[in-house]
Design a protein around this motif. Structure first.
Motif, PDB file in Angstrom:
ATOM      1  N   THR A   1     -10.180  -1.274  13.497  1.00  0.00           N
ATOM      2  CA  THR A   1      -9.004  -0.901  12.711  1.00  0.00           C
ATOM      3  C   THR A   1      -9.352   0.189  11.716  1.00  0.00           C
ATOM      4  N   CYS A   2     -10.483   0.045  11.058  1.00  0.00           N
ATOM      5  CA  CYS A   2     -10.952   1.053  10.107  1.00  0.00           C
ATOM      6  C   CYS A   2     -11.197   2.384  10.825  1.00  0.00           C
ATOM      7  N   ALA A   3     -11.884   2.337  11.962  1.00  0.00           N
ATOM      8  CA  ALA A   3     -12.191   3.560  12.709  1.00  0.00           C
ATOM      9  C   ALA A   3     -10.922   4.262  13.172  1.00  0.00           C
ATOM     10  N   ALA A   4      -9.932   3.481  13.613  1.00  0.00           N
ATOM     11  CA  ALA A   4      -8.681   4.071  14.104  1.00  0.00           C
ATOM     12  C   ALA A   4      -7.914   4.747  12.980  1.00  0.00           C
ATOM     13  N   LEU A   5      -7.841   4.100  11.818  1.00  0.00           N
ATOM     14  CA  LEU A   5      -7.147   4.704  10.673  1.00  0.00           C
ATOM     15  C   LEU A   5      -7.801   6.022  10.272  1.00  0.00           C
ATOM     16  N   GLU A   6      -9.121   6.032  10.224  1.00  0.00           N
ATOM     17  CA  GLU A   6      -9.826   7.250   9.814  1.00  0.00           C
ATOM     18  C   GLU A   6      -9.657   8.357  10.851  1.00  0.00           C
ATOM     19  N   ALA A   7      -9.567   7.990  12.136  1.00  0.00           N
ATOM     20  CA  ALA A   7      -9.376   9.004  13.181  1.00  0.00           C
ATOM     21  C   ALA A   7      -7.983   9.610  13.106  1.00  0.00           C
ATOM     22  N   VAL A   8      -6.963   8.779  12.897  1.00  0.00           N
ATOM     23  CA  VAL A   8      -5.586   9.271  12.872  1.00  0.00           C
ATOM     24  C   VAL A   8      -5.319  10.129  11.635  1.00  0.00           C
ATOM     25  N   PHE A   9      -5.787   9.657  10.464  1.00  0.00           N
ATOM     26  CA  PHE A   9      -5.475  10.376   9.229  1.00  0.00           C
ATOM     27  C   PHE A   9      -6.549  11.376   8.824  1.00  0.00           C
TER      28      PHE A   9
ATOM     29  N   GLY B   1      -5.736   4.166   0.269  1.00  0.00           N
ATOM     30  CA  GLY B   1      -5.345   3.047  -0.580  1.00  0.00           C
ATOM     31  C   GLY B   1      -6.005   1.729  -0.249  1.00  0.00           C
ATOM     32  N   PHE B   2      -7.054   1.762   0.589  1.00  0.00           N
ATOM     33  CA  PHE B   2      -7.752   0.534   0.957  1.00  0.00           C
ATOM     34  C   PHE B   2      -9.092   0.434   0.227  1.00  0.00           C
ATOM     35  N   GLU B   3      -9.614  -0.771   0.183  1.00  0.00           N
ATOM     36  CA  GLU B   3     -10.971  -0.962  -0.314  1.00  0.00           C
ATOM     37  C   GLU B   3     -11.947  -0.470   0.745  1.00  0.00           C
ATOM     38  N   PRO B   4     -13.023   0.207   0.364  1.00  0.00           N
ATOM     39  CA  PRO B   4     -13.971   0.732   1.350  1.00  0.00           C
ATOM     40  C   PRO B   4     -14.706  -0.401   2.055  1.00  0.00           C
ATOM     41  N   PRO B   5     -15.278  -0.138   3.227  1.00  0.00           N
ATOM     42  CA  PRO B   5     -16.078  -1.157   3.920  1.00  0.00           C
ATOM     43  C   PRO B   5     -17.193  -1.672   3.013  1.00  0.00           C
ATOM     44  N   ARG B   6     -17.648  -2.887   3.252  1.00  0.00           N
ATOM     45  CA  ARG B   6     -18.656  -3.503   2.397  1.00  0.00           C
ATOM     46  C   ARG B   6     -20.005  -2.819   2.513  1.00  0.00           C
ATOM     47  N   THR B   7     -20.269  -2.174   3.643  1.00  0.00           N
ATOM     48  CA  THR B   7     -21.561  -1.512   3.803  1.00  0.00           C
ATOM     49  C   THR B   7     -21.345  -0.119   4.353  1.00  0.00           C
TER      50      THR B   7
ATOM     51  N   SER C   1      -1.371  -7.270   2.969  1.00  0.00           N
ATOM     52  CA  SER C   1      -2.076  -8.428   3.518  1.00  0.00           C
ATOM     53  C   SER C   1      -3.499  -8.055   3.922  1.00  0.00           C
ATOM     54  N   THR C   2      -3.671  -6.832   4.398  1.00  0.00           N
ATOM     55  CA  THR C   2      -5.000  -6.327   4.752  1.00  0.00           C
ATOM     56  C   THR C   2      -5.398  -5.291   3.712  1.00  0.00           C
ATOM     57  N   ARG C   3      -6.373  -5.631   2.895  1.00  0.00           N
ATOM     58  CA  ARG C   3      -6.809  -4.716   1.839  1.00  0.00           C
ATOM     59  C   ARG C   3      -8.072  -3.962   2.218  1.00  0.00           C
ATOM     60  N   ARG C   4      -8.871  -4.538   3.145  1.00  0.00           N
ATOM     61  CA  ARG C   4     -10.117  -3.895   3.548  1.00  0.00           C
ATOM     62  C   ARG C   4     -10.191  -3.918   5.082  1.00  0.00           C
TER      63      ARG C   4
ATOM     64  N   ASN D   1       0.859  -1.184   0.000  1.00  0.00           N
ATOM     65  CA  ASN D   1       0.000   0.000   0.000  1.00  0.00           C
ATOM     66  C   ASN D   1       0.898   1.238   0.000  1.00  0.00           C
ATOM     67  N   VAL D   2       1.221   1.723  -1.199  1.00  0.00           N
ATOM     68  CA  VAL D   2       2.143   2.858  -1.330  1.00  0.00           C
ATOM     69  C   VAL D   2       1.494   4.162  -0.862  1.00  0.00           C
ATOM     70  N   ILE D   3       0.158   4.240  -0.944  1.00  0.00           N
ATOM     71  CA  ILE D   3      -0.527   5.468  -0.502  1.00  0.00           C
ATOM     72  C   ILE D   3      -0.403   5.622   1.003  1.00  0.00           C
ATOM     73  N   LEU D   4      -0.658   4.546   1.740  1.00  0.00           N
ATOM     74  CA  LEU D   4      -0.524   4.599   3.193  1.00  0.00           C
ATOM     75  C   LEU D   4       0.920   4.916   3.579  1.00  0.00           C
ATOM     76  N   LYS D   5       1.878   4.283   2.887  1.00  0.00           N
ATOM     77  CA  LYS D   5       3.292   4.530   3.188  1.00  0.00           C
ATOM     78  C   LYS D   5       3.637   6.002   2.968  1.00  0.00           C
ATOM     79  N   ARG D   6       3.120   6.583   1.889  1.00  0.00           N
ATOM     80  CA  ARG D   6       3.407   7.992   1.613  1.00  0.00           C
ATOM     81  C   ARG D   6       2.818   8.892   2.688  1.00  0.00           C
ATOM     82  N   ARG D   7       1.594   8.594   3.119  1.00  0.00           N
ATOM     83  CA  ARG D   7       0.955   9.405   4.139  1.00  0.00           C
ATOM     84  C   ARG D   7       1.699   9.285   5.474  1.00  0.00           C
TER      85      ARG D   7
END
Length: 413
Positions: free
Chosen positions: A59-67, A75-81, A51-54, A4-10
């Protein structure tokens, strides 16, 4: 499956290591859910290597809070719903990092619109506080005012809507104010208290998505490590500063990172490497642009470069060179920076005492103490004067003026 090059760049933009991102995510999760997070460096590695694409759930909530953005922008696939995202209760839940609580409204309510004038109003309060800090140093009053202002900024964000630009600006300001509170604690020689403030500032800097703001947090984290005599951790923190995106594009930030690193290396008894890095700090400082820097790093002038260089020479045992640097610093430091004038005069006294100039050190130490305002909270200055007294006492000088100074200084420290 690719990295995930986007996450690495951020992460690189914010100066985040895998371990630090995991820690920030855990801070965010505790604030959002009331219980500690369990994100590890291995979790972050899986996010980076693909290894984790979605990412889902916490984990999703924490990433969105930090960034401060959806995971799809990382660079991740969005949640299914998207059902949860449409829940008005979920949409109203918001991190308030200074207090570690989450603000929630059970029913939708009309929110005020925040604009640039609101950000400017808070910034004026911050500038006033910054001026007080330069004059009197680390008082609890300044520290508490910083915490209170940061809390009000975050409360306004929780209660009001804002454009992405204004929201990021206010997160940056909240982080800066919290850093100011942390620095007041550092000046009061209370590194554990400062560290608690900086944990919150780090989350706010992540939400601001601003590498300069993140750099300031790392600078202060490095100082708390140094105060706790954990010089290996201080050196690691300085490395993060040097590798940040703002240091790569602005030589002033690169210079300060090198200088912090040189100081840590000197205290780790690595003189050759310390002097090499100190030379890099000087070269970078010489390349710095003449334009007005941001309010925080404006302190890093030629006078400050010389003062901080003196710390390196002191750690290397060259007290004559340290004294030379301190004389230059004190000749050039702006008149309004009273706290720093007193601090560096105290260090000058200490360097003179270590060279056997007891009478001169006493006179300089008295001048340092007289510079401090009655309301000053700069424990760093009085601690330095206490070390000066210890050096003079060890020399067992019988000169009457020295004996008087020793007794007099006991009342200061």
């Amino acid at each position: 499956m690719g990295a995930n090059v986007i996450l690495k760049r951020r992460m690189d933009e914010l100066g985040l290591t895998q371990e630090e991102l995991a820690r920030q995510m855990n801070v965010a999760l505790e604030a959002l859910g009331g219980r500690p997070g369990d994100v590890s460096a291995r979790t972050v590695r899986n996010l980076l290597n693909g290894s984790t694409r979605r990412p889902i759930g916490r984990t999703c909530a924490a990433l969105e809070a930090v960034f401060g953005c959806p995971v799809s922008a990382l660079g991740f696939e969005p949640p299914r719903t998207a059902a949860q995202a449409e829940d008005p209760v979920h949409r109203r839940t918001f991190l308030v990092a200074a207090t570690g609580t989450a603000v929630a409204a059970a029913t939708p309510a009309r929110r005020l619109r925040l604009g640039q004038s609101d950000a400017d109003r808070f910034h004026l309060e911050y500038a006033d506080l910054l001026g007080d800090d330069s004059r009197v140093g680390g008082t609890r009053r300044i520290e508490n005012r910083g915490v209170e202002l940061a809390s009000r900024i975050q409360s306004s964000l929780a209660d009001g809507a804002a454009s992405d630009r204004v929201r990021r600006q206010m997160y940056r300001l909240a982080s800066d104010v919290t850093c100011l509170a942390a620095f007041a604690a550092i000046d009061a020689s209370a590194p554990q208290r400062a560290r608690a403030h900086l944990d919150k500032a780090l989350t706010l800097a992540g939400l601001a998505r601003d590498s300069e703001t993140m750099y300031r947090v790392w600078d202060h984290l490095m100082l708390t490590s140094s105060q706790r005599e954990n010089h290996a951790e201080a050196a690691a923190g300085a490395e993060v500063m040097k590798r940040s995106s703002v240091a790569r594009r602005d030589p002033l930030y690169a210079s300060l990172g090198h200088l912090r690193h040189a100081n840590a290396l000197a205290r780790l008894h690595q003189p050759t490497e310390s002097l090499r890095v100190l030379n890099l700090a000087g070269k970078a400082f010489g390349r710095a642009r003449d334009e007005q820097p941001s309010a925080w790093i404006a302190f890093y002038s030629r006078a400050e470069f010389d003062a901080l260089s003196s710390y390196v020479w002191t750690a290397l045992g060259d007290h004559e060179r340290a004294e030379f640097c301190l004389h230059r610093a004190l000749a050039a430091i702006p008149g309004g920076m009273i706290r720093n004038q007193g601090l560096y005069t105290a260090h000058l006294s200490l360097s003179q005492a270590r060279q056997g100039e007891a009478e001169l050190a006493c006179a300089t130490g008295r001048r340092a103490y007289e510079m401090l305002l009655p309301v000053s909270g700069s424990q760093r200055t009085t601690n330095t004067l206490a070390r000066t007294r210890q050096v003079i006492e060890a020399a067992d000088t019988k000169a009457p003026e020295v004996v008087r100074w020793i007794e007099e200084s006991r009342r200061w420290t």
